[in-house]
Design a protein around this motif. Structure first.
Motif, PDB file in Angstrom:
ATOM      1  N   ILE A  58       0.805  -1.282  -0.020  1.00  0.00           N
ATOM      2  CA  ILE A  58      -0.081  -0.116  -0.084  1.00  0.00           C
ATOM      3  C   ILE A  58       0.675   1.251   0.036  1.00  0.00           C
ATOM      4  CG2 ILE A  58      -1.691   1.350   1.255  1.00  0.00           C
ATOM      5  CD1 ILE A  58      -2.464  -1.438  -0.013  1.00  0.00           C
ATOM      6  N   LYS A  59       0.552   2.103  -1.080  1.00  0.00           N
ATOM      7  CA  LYS A  59       1.426   3.441  -1.206  1.00  0.00           C
ATOM      8  C   LYS A  59       0.644   4.660  -0.740  1.00  0.00           C
ATOM      9  CE  LYS A  59       5.024   0.887  -2.900  1.00  0.00           C
ATOM     10  NZ  LYS A  59       4.290  -0.408  -3.312  1.00  0.00           N
ATOM     11  N   VAL A  60      -0.637   4.440  -1.052  1.00  0.00           N
ATOM     12  CA  VAL A  60      -1.487   5.615  -0.944  1.00  0.00           C
ATOM     13  C   VAL A  60      -2.614   5.279   0.077  1.00  0.00           C
ATOM     14  CG1 VAL A  60      -2.738   7.683  -1.673  1.00  0.00           C
ATOM     15  CG2 VAL A  60      -0.760   6.591  -2.959  1.00  0.00           C
ATOM     16  N   ILE A  61      -3.332   6.130   1.042  1.00  0.00           N
ATOM     17  CA  ILE A  61      -4.469   5.868   1.434  1.00  0.00           C
ATOM     18  C   ILE A  61      -5.388   7.113   1.472  1.00  0.00           C
ATOM     19  CG2 ILE A  61      -5.749   5.493   3.809  1.00  0.00           C
ATOM     20  CD1 ILE A  61      -2.778   4.615   5.055  1.00  0.00           C
ATOM     21  N   GLN A 112       2.742   6.318   4.341  1.00  0.00           N
ATOM     22  CA  GLN A 112       1.818   6.326   3.012  1.00  0.00           C
ATOM     23  C   GLN A 112       1.305   7.862   2.969  1.00  0.00           C
ATOM     24  OE1 GLN A 112       1.222   4.040   5.163  1.00  0.00           O
ATOM     25  NE2 GLN A 112       1.477   2.104   4.231  1.00  0.00           N
ATOM     26  N   ALA A 113       1.156   8.363   1.873  1.00  0.00           N
ATOM     27  CA  ALA A 113       0.391   9.742   1.463  1.00  0.00           C
ATOM     28  C   ALA A 113      -1.101   9.315   2.019  1.00  0.00           C
ATOM     29  CB  ALA A 113       0.599  10.245   0.105  1.00  0.00           C
ATOM     30  N   VAL A 114      -1.614  10.269   2.686  1.00  0.00           N
ATOM     31  CA  VAL A 114      -2.985  10.168   2.877  1.00  0.00           C
ATOM     32  C   VAL A 114      -3.740  11.350   2.262  1.00  0.00           C
ATOM     33  CG1 VAL A 114      -4.698   9.897   4.835  1.00  0.00           C
ATOM     34  CG2 VAL A 114      -2.454   9.157   5.178  1.00  0.00           C
ATOM     35  N   ILE A 115      -4.950  10.990   1.666  1.00  0.00           N
ATOM     36  CA  ILE A 115      -5.767  11.948   0.714  1.00  0.00           C
ATOM     37  C   ILE A 115      -6.966  11.951   1.214  1.00  0.00           C
ATOM     38  CG2 ILE A 115      -6.525  12.600  -1.445  1.00  0.00           C
ATOM     39  CD1 ILE A 115      -4.318  11.154  -2.826  1.00  0.00           C
ATOM     40  N   ALA A 116      -7.672  12.950   1.848  1.00  0.00           N
ATOM     41  CA  ALA A 116      -9.113  13.283   2.158  1.00  0.00           C
ATOM     42  C   ALA A 116      -9.920  13.507   0.882  1.00  0.00           C
ATOM     43  CB  ALA A 116      -9.122  14.466   3.064  1.00  0.00           C
ATOM     44  N   VAL A 130      -9.752  16.340   8.035  1.00  0.00           N
ATOM     45  CA  VAL A 130      -9.468  16.925   6.540  1.00  0.00           C
ATOM     46  C   VAL A 130      -8.100  17.527   6.890  1.00  0.00           C
ATOM     47  CG1 VAL A 130     -10.181  18.295   4.704  1.00  0.00           C
ATOM     48  CG2 VAL A 130     -11.872  16.871   5.838  1.00  0.00           C
ATOM     49  N   ALA A 131      -8.112  18.413   7.778  1.00  0.00           N
ATOM     50  CA  ALA A 131      -6.947  19.165   8.023  1.00  0.00           C
ATOM     51  C   ALA A 131      -5.485  18.402   8.336  1.00  0.00           C
ATOM     52  CB  ALA A 131      -7.066  20.212   9.131  1.00  0.00           C
ATOM     53  N   SER A 132      -5.824  17.111   8.809  1.00  0.00           N
ATOM     54  CA  SER A 132      -4.721  16.119   9.159  1.00  0.00           C
ATOM     55  C   SER A 132      -4.241  15.418   7.909  1.00  0.00           C
ATOM     56  CB  SER A 132      -5.272  15.099  10.414  1.00  0.00           C
ATOM     57  OG  SER A 132      -5.455  16.129  11.489  1.00  0.00           O
ATOM     58  N   CYS A 133      -4.651  15.253   6.919  1.00  0.00           N
ATOM     59  CA  CYS A 133      -4.645  14.439   5.779  1.00  0.00           C
ATOM     60  C   CYS A 133      -3.359  15.354   5.240  1.00  0.00           C
ATOM     61  CB  CYS A 133      -5.521  14.271   4.981  1.00  0.00           C
ATOM     62  SG  CYS A 133      -6.858  12.941   5.756  1.00  0.00           S
ATOM     63  N   ASP A 134      -2.641  14.664   4.284  1.00  0.00           N
ATOM     64  CA  ASP A 134      -1.521  15.046   3.613  1.00  0.00           C
ATOM     65  C   ASP A 134      -2.278  16.094   2.374  1.00  0.00           C
ATOM     66  OD1 ASP A 134       0.578  14.006   5.131  1.00  0.00           O
ATOM     67  OD2 ASP A 134      -0.073  12.128   4.101  1.00  0.00           O
ATOM     68  N   LEU A 135      -3.286  15.569   1.725  1.00  0.00           N
ATOM     69  CA  LEU A 135      -3.768  16.225   0.801  1.00  0.00           C
ATOM     70  C   LEU A 135      -5.467  16.353   0.867  1.00  0.00           C
ATOM     71  CD1 LEU A 135      -1.931  14.634  -2.726  1.00  0.00           C
ATOM     72  CD2 LEU A 135      -1.465  16.975  -1.287  1.00  0.00           C
ATOM     73  N   ALA A 136      -5.979  17.179   0.533  1.00  0.00           N
ATOM     74  CA  ALA A 136      -7.616  17.120   0.478  1.00  0.00           C
ATOM     75  C   ALA A 136      -8.245  17.780  -0.834  1.00  0.00           C
ATOM     76  CB  ALA A 136      -7.924  18.165   1.594  1.00  0.00           C
ATOM     77  N   ILE A 137      -9.020  16.666  -1.119  1.00  0.00           N
ATOM     78  CA  ILE A 137      -9.606  17.303  -2.434  1.00  0.00           C
ATOM     79  C   ILE A 137     -11.271  17.070  -2.308  1.00  0.00           C
ATOM     80  CG2 ILE A 137      -9.928  16.569  -4.980  1.00  0.00           C
ATOM     81  CD1 ILE A 137      -7.300  15.334  -4.892  1.00  0.00           C
ATOM     82  N   CYS A 138     -12.123  18.122  -2.706  1.00  0.00           N
ATOM     83  CA  CYS A 138     -13.338  18.217  -2.249  1.00  0.00           C
ATOM     84  C   CYS A 138     -14.330  18.788  -3.640  1.00  0.00           C
ATOM     85  CB  CYS A 138     -13.777  19.087  -1.271  1.00  0.00           C
ATOM     86  SG  CYS A 138     -13.567  20.907  -1.782  1.00  0.00           S
ATOM     87  N   THR A 139     -15.529  18.533  -3.485  1.00  0.00           N
ATOM     88  CA  THR A 139     -16.397  18.943  -4.587  1.00  0.00           C
ATOM     89  C   THR A 139     -16.799  20.278  -4.280  1.00  0.00           C
ATOM     90  OG1 THR A 139     -18.462  18.117  -2.963  1.00  0.00           O
ATOM     91  CG2 THR A 139     -17.600  16.528  -4.438  1.00  0.00           C
ATOM     92  N   ASP A 140     -17.299  20.967  -5.126  1.00  0.00           N
ATOM     93  CA  ASP A 140     -17.617  22.386  -5.276  1.00  0.00           C
ATOM     94  C   ASP A 140     -18.764  22.567  -4.280  1.00  0.00           C
ATOM     95  OD1 ASP A 140     -19.397  21.095  -7.000  1.00  0.00           O
ATOM     96  OD2 ASP A 140     -18.792  22.021  -8.584  1.00  0.00           O
ATOM     97  N   SER A 141     -19.506  21.573  -3.822  1.00  0.00           N
ATOM     98  CA  SER A 141     -20.654  21.828  -2.923  1.00  0.00           C
ATOM     99  C   SER A 141     -20.074  21.504  -1.663  1.00  0.00           C
ATOM    100  CB  SER A 141     -21.934  20.978  -3.162  1.00  0.00           C
ATOM    101  OG  SER A 141     -21.312  19.417  -3.427  1.00  0.00           O
TER     102      SER A 141
END
Length: 273
Positions: A58-61, A112-116, A130-141
């Motif tokens: 596992i490389k990414v979560i 591992q990198a963790v993405i929200a 969300v703030a604790s994860c390495d990256l965060a990607i969200c919807t426009d809503s």
């Protein structure tokens, strides 16, 4: 990079759904309606993190959520029930909040990198996640808030992650007002990396995960640890620490292979530890 056989495992009746696709582990909060971070859900997340921390596969979560809310934070009903305890709930409050803190620290300590992946509201400890994860990607809503101040409970532990992810004055704005911010504002504040239409959220997250998973796992492990450690140091100390890390990284097998591949105009071949 060697091919990895993709497979899928789901636990549809559990608080946490688990899905593995090649080098990517997807964990979906499944505690409807609000995906509250109950003791049981946080323990399930920690168990997954402990199990995967030493994984070579596992490389990414990815942390996602089922339903219309990402997470409404701590289970206030669960916590309130313990006000009838002899200690007025002190022991249970301590257990709950300490468990959340341990969970957030564990995310930053994972190799591992963790993405929200956020689609909906992330509030209080949900925003902390969300703030604790390495990256965060969200919807426009999607929307975000730390509303504890509205109910007489300042979001002190969410503050730790939020103040390290968002700009300081913007973090204080969220904490002091308790107001909900939209996705665009969250991006301006530094809380999320990207905003995408809902129908493309999974596609974009999967692309990020695939790109990261294609990199040297050795370099990612070294780099993630160094990122969070140097951030806690004064500038000169951070450079002293980073110099040592980079020298050791230069001596590492994958750096030798990667630089050799770059100079030789070929693709690098990463090896597992």
């Amino acid at each position: 990079m060697a091919d990895v056989v993709s497979f899928r495992k789901e636990e549809p009746n559990g608080l946490l759904l688990r899905e593995v696709n090649g080098p990517v582990l997807r964990l979906t909060l499944n505690n409807p309606l609000a995906n509250v971070l109950s003791i049981a859900l946080m323990e399930a997340l920690l168990a997954e993190f402990e199990a995967v921390a030493t994984s070579k596969d596992i490389k990414v979560i990815v942390i996602a959520a089922a339903g219309k809310l990402f997470s409404a934070g701590h289970d206030l009903k669960e916590m309130t029930q313990h006000r009838a305890d002899d200690d007025r709930g002190r022991a249970f409050f301590e257990r709950t909040i300490r468990l959340a803190a341990d969970l957030m620290v564990k995310i930053t300590r994972l190799p591992q990198a963790v993405i929200a992946e956020i689609d909906g509201l992330a509030t209080a400890a949900g925003c902390q996640l969300v703030a604790s994860c390495d990256l965060a990607i969200c919807t426009d809503s999607s929307t975000f808030c730390t509303p504890g101040v509205n109910i007489g409970l300042f979001c002190s532990t969410p503050m730790v992650a939020l103040s390290r992810a968002a700009h300081r004055k913007q973090a204080m704005e969220m904490l002091l007002t308790g107001e909900t911010i939209d996705a665009s504002t969250a991006k301006d504040f530094g809380l999320v990396n990207r905003i995408v239409p809902q129908q493309y959220l999974r596609q974009v997250v999967d692309k990020y995960a695939a790109v990261i998973a294609s990199k040297s796992p050795q370099a990612l492990k070294i780099g993630k640890e160094a990122f969070y450690r140097q951030a806690e140091l004064p500038l000169a100390d951070a450079y002293d620490y980073a110099v040592g890390v980079m020298v050791e990284n230069m001596l590492a097998r994958d750096a030798e292979e990667g630089i050799g591949a770059f100079l030789g105009k070929r693709m690098p071949e990463w090896k597992e530890d």
